[in-house]
Scaffold this motif. Structure first.
Motif: not given
Length: 253
Positions: A35-59, A90-94
């Motif tokens: 449930k950790h948010s990587l990108v909040l919908a409609r909020k400034p993208i403050e960080h980019v994240c290169f995943l080393e493991s795990g799985l994220a969803s773009m919604v 972005s309107p999409n979150g991750a």
């Protein structure tokens, strides 16, 4: 700032960064719980994240609150990639669906790296494969039945998780498929009846990947092949470090 060696990187994009560009990155290791948010919908993208493991969803979420997963992000990719296109939100979150860890960079520190021609080319190629994955998600939704789409999503999860056991909840599977949770059990039973998987509470075990690929048919494979053509199997310029070969022999994306 923790020093990170490129030779030990698991993220497939970072492994292909030119050495001089990689050395400029201020990479911060980060734990990525569920449930950790990587990108909040409609909020400034403050960080980019290169995943080393795990799985994220773009919604994607509609104006009245309906949501559906539109793509996965694993160690083949980067969360927050709209900044590469000059977009600050972005309107999409991750957010994380399967826990893992990654390497994040503040957006303001990341943007100057895009001036490097090889980095820009690499990331634009990655975004092309993201667009292709989205296109095939739409194709699957329009032309394939639900258990074929489920087989496709499970294959995509399997590509990103180093185990035949996928810690996927019914809630997540319902989000992937855009169906009610009550329908997920029926679709899992279809795949179990074909001896492709074994489903238990909070886990799907892959028993026969080849069978899953046969079930998915034409809705799985094209974006995966394009990723391997443009990124996975691309010859590296001399400024790239030699990357570590993975233990898995199937396509990643």
């Amino acid at each position: 700032m923790t020093f990170v060696r490129q030779s030990g990187i698991q993220n497939k994009l970072l492994r292909r960064f030119p050495e001089d560009a990689f050395d400029l990155l201020e990479l911060e290791p980060i734990d990525l719980p569920v449930k950790h948010s990587l990108v909040l919908a409609r909020k400034p993208i403050e960080h980019v994240c290169f995943l080393e493991s795990g799985l994220a969803s773009m919604v994607a979420e509609s104006a009245d609150g309906k949501s559906v997963e539109i793509r996965h992000i694993g160690r083949e990719g980067i969360a927050g990639y709209p900044v590469v296109l000059g977009v600050d939100r972005s309107p999409n979150g991750a957010f994380m669906q399967v826990p893992g860890h990654g390497l994040q960079v503040a957006t303001e520190d990341f943007l100057p790296i895009l001036e490097h021609a090889e980095v820009r080319k690499l990331l634009l190629r990655y975004i092309h494969t993201c667009e292709l994955q989205l296109a095939h998600t739409a194709l699957a939704a329009a032309k394939f039945n639900v258990h074929q789409r489920l087989a496709r999503w499970l294959l995509m999860c399997h590509d990103r998780i180093d185990s035949n056991d996928l810690p996927l909840t019914h809630e997540f599977l319902a989000l992937m498929l855009g169906v009610r949770r009550a329908s997920v059990t029926d679709e899992l039973h279809i795949l179990e009846g074909m001896h492709a998987i074994k489903s238990t509470r909070g886990n799907v075990r892959i028993l026969d990947r080849d069978m899953l690929m046969e079930i998915a048919g034409g809705c799985y494979g094209v974006p995966e092949q394009e990723y391997e053509r443009l990124i996975g199997d691309s010859p590296q310029p001399s400024t790239f470090r030699t990357h570590l070969n993975g233990n898995r022999h199937h396509h990643m994306l």
